[in-house]
Design an enzyme around this catalytic site. Structure first.
Site, mmCIF file in Angstrom:
data_model
loop_
_atom_site.group_PDB
_atom_site.id
_atom_site.type_symbol
_atom_site.label_atom_id
_atom_site.label_comp_id
_atom_site.label_asym_id
_atom_site.label_seq_id
_atom_site.Cartn_x
_atom_site.Cartn_y
_atom_site.Cartn_z
ATOM 1 N N CYS A 237 23.370 77.723 -21.252
ATOM 2 C CA CYS A 237 23.646 78.650 -22.344
ATOM 3 C C CYS A 237 22.877 78.310 -23.600
ATOM 4 O O CYS A 237 22.140 77.331 -23.672
ATOM 5 C CB CYS A 237 25.138 78.704 -22.642
ATOM 6 S SG CYS A 237 25.953 77.108 -22.637
ATOM 7 N N GLY B 174 20.917 82.598 -21.196
ATOM 8 C CA GLY B 174 22.146 82.995 -20.516
ATOM 9 C C GLY B 174 22.332 84.488 -20.547
ATOM 10 O O GLY B 174 22.304 85.090 -21.623
ATOM 11 N N ASN C 6 26.689 74.024 -24.937
ATOM 12 C CA ASN C 6 25.556 74.114 -24.018
ATOM 13 C C ASN C 6 25.443 72.770 -23.300
ATOM 14 O O ASN C 6 25.253 71.739 -23.939
ATOM 15 C CB ASN C 6 24.264 74.411 -24.791
ATOM 16 C CG ASN C 6 23.039 74.363 -23.898
ATOM 17 O OD1 ASN C 6 23.128 74.616 -22.707
ATOM 18 N ND2 ASN C 6 21.904 74.035 -24.480
ATOM 19 N N GLY C 7 25.573 72.793 -21.990
ATOM 20 C CA GLY C 7 25.465 71.559 -21.221
ATOM 21 C C GLY C 7 26.445 71.520 -20.076
ATOM 22 O O GLY C 7 26.955 72.542 -19.629
ATOM 23 N N TYR D 231 10.238 75.268 -18.456
ATOM 24 C CA TYR D 231 10.705 76.623 -18.140
ATOM 25 C C TYR D 231 11.735 77.200 -19.096
ATOM 26 O O TYR D 231 11.616 78.341 -19.523
ATOM 27 C CB TYR D 231 11.275 76.643 -16.716
ATOM 28 C CG TYR D 231 11.934 77.953 -16.349
ATOM 29 C CD1 TYR D 231 11.192 79.113 -16.207
ATOM 30 C CD2 TYR D 231 13.315 78.040 -16.159
ATOM 31 C CE1 TYR D 231 11.794 80.321 -15.879
ATOM 32 C CE2 TYR D 231 13.920 79.235 -15.843
ATOM 33 C CZ TYR D 231 13.160 80.379 -15.700
ATOM 34 O OH TYR D 231 13.748 81.567 -15.381
#
Length: 490
Positions: free
Chosen positions: A12, A41, A118-119, A262
């Site tokens: 995210c 996301g 995020n994670g 990426y």
């Protein structure tokens, strides 16, 4: 990315804004920033706003423009709002349900808190079980809810949200970049290993912005200040910006190298290094490691394009546009029938015949996951008349799962597991195949002060695999329950 049939996903993106001067349309700024972070996301998103200490918000499944209609945005927008947070999510831990969408808003005895994460926590199941045994009731299945409970519990003990966050960090392991909003403060937190990026921006009229990537600062009209350090807690409030570094330097930094390969947008700058330049450097390294005689270099849109430019510059082989990407194919189409999924590559990509016909082609992509889609892309080039196709990959082979927020499929589905490069090439059907080396992949970001996590390539984890219970809390949590209990209410 080439693997449309099983694309890699990062969990995210997080965002927060504190407008000290009251000159910004805070809700609009968050909305714009989430658009910039949409690549991180696409399953759900949300915005939480702080109206003079009263926190409210809206979150739902869907893309930013689907969830936040003009009517929803209008309900969140008020001129007096000076603080807000936003989130876009792709689930790697927890089910894809609305209850797991973020920001998560928690109301407790000391007030209200909104949290974006995020994670992926590697000890989330253990923590969740302990909390449940103490009477906690969970509404969703994500590890973000675990973090919310821990901060709330510590806040009730200490009274200070900064201290509560610091004490919670003592209990967490794994990857977490957080943006937390209380009634009076906006807080950014990055785990001590720094797995996921997080940066700070300043507003022209006074105030601060926290974001997963610098591209979101640009969208919100903020200027880049610096990155949040691994282990750092940064607080923005009426007194300005301050920092708590008690957790800094405790562990070796392990930033996910795939942010540069990426995940991040090319126009972002992470840890002092341009993502665009890092990807071009990957192409240069590939040209050095795997030279070949060819007529044209092309990239797979979108993340293979920068590396293709680098390969072209280093090799002297002309760069060309080899594919046109259809940008109007929605998620529903790809999630349709099996026949539609099989045809997804042909629908999403079309070869430019004038570029590749009767040419020896160097094809650049960022990774090969299962190999099936890479084979289809190579076939597209051959059908368009390419004489030779030399496949170059700007990452080492994926061989191991990720436990820190990257949605890599089961190890047995990874084409590189247990196979040589020659065997992989036989599957995908290229004339030659070359991967970027693990030695060069950690050299992509020249200015980064962080070390890099390469566990998905090497199997060397900062947290050993036998210490990791699962990458999916919901499924593992149900699996570990007694059989009789599992049947109740299910």
């Amino acid at each position: 990315m080439s693997e449309f049939s099983y694309p890699l996903h990062e969990e995210c993106g997080v965002f927060g804004i504190y407008d000290k001067a009251g000159t910004e349309d805070v809700t609009a700024a968050v909305y714009s920033a989430l658009y910039s972070l949409q690549h991180r996301g696409q399953e759900s998103c949300g915005i939480a706003v702080n109206d003079d200490g009263v926190i409210s918000g809206y979150r739902d499944l869907g893309l930013v423009n689907e969830v936040f209609t003009p009517q929803v945005l209008a309900s969140l927008s008020k001129p007096e709002i000076r603080m807000a947070t936003g989130h876009v999510r792709y689930a790697t831990a927890g089910s894809r349900i609305r209850a797991n969408a973020q920001p998560m808003i928690v109301r407790h005895g000391r007030g209200t808190m909104a949290l974006c994460h995020n994670g992926n926590l590697t000890n989330a199941i253990q923590l969740r079980t302990e909390l449940e045994n103490e009477g906690a009731i969970f509404h969703g299945s994500s590890d973000t809810e675990v973090i919310c409970y821990l901060i709330t519990r510590e806040r009730l003990k200490s009274g200070s949200i900064e201290l509560a966050v610091s004490r919670t960090m003592d209990k967490l392991d794994g990857a977490y970049s957080l943006v937390i909003m209380s009634s009076t403060k906006l807080i950014a937190v990055r785990d001590p290993r720094g797995y996921r990026p997080l940066c700070i921006g300043t507003l022209p009229g006074g105030g601060y912005v926290f974001a997963s990537e610098s591209c979101a600062l640009d969208a919100a009209g903020a200027d880049f200040l610096r990155d949040v350090e691994p282990g750092e807690i940064v607080i923005a409030d009426a007194n300005g910006l301050r920092s708590v570094k008690d957790h800094c330097g405790r562990k070796d930094t392990q930033m996910c190298v795939f942010e540069f390969i990426y995940f991040a947008r090319p126009d972002s700058v992470i840890e002092g290094s341009s993502v665009h330049e890092a990807r071009k450097q990957a192409g240069r390294f590939l040209a050095e490691e795997h030279p070949v005689e060819a007529d044209v270099v092309i990239g797979v849109p979108d993340s293979g394009l920068d590396a293709a430019l680098g390969y072209s510059e280093a090799s002297g082989i002309p760069y060309g546009i080899g594919f046109i990407k259809n940008k109007y194919i929605g998620r529903t189409f790809i999630q349709g029938s099996q026949k539609q999924r099989e045809n997804s590559v042909r629908i999403k990509l079309n070869a430019v015949t004038s570029t590749v016909k009767d040419k020896r082609v160097v094809l650049i992509d960022d990774s090969i996951v299962r190999g099936t889609t890479s084979a289809r892309i190579i076939k597209l080039l051959r059908d368009a008349g390419a004489k030779e196709v030399h496949f170059r990959v700007s990452a080492p082979p994926f061989k191991y799962p990720c436990y820190f927020g990257t949605d890599i499929p089961d190890q047995k589905l990874l084409v590189a597991t247990g196979r040589t490069v020659a065997e992989i090439n036989e599957i995908i059907g290229a004339d030659t195949l070359g991967y970027l080396s693990t030695e060069h992949v950690v050299q992509l970001a020249k200015n980064s002060k962080c070390g890099f996590c390469t566990a998905c390539f090497t199997g060397k984890y900062a947290v050993k695999p036998d210490q990791v219970l699962s990458t999916n809390i919901h499924e593992r949590h149900l699996h570990d329950r007694p059989k009789d209990e599992k049947k109740l209410g299910e």
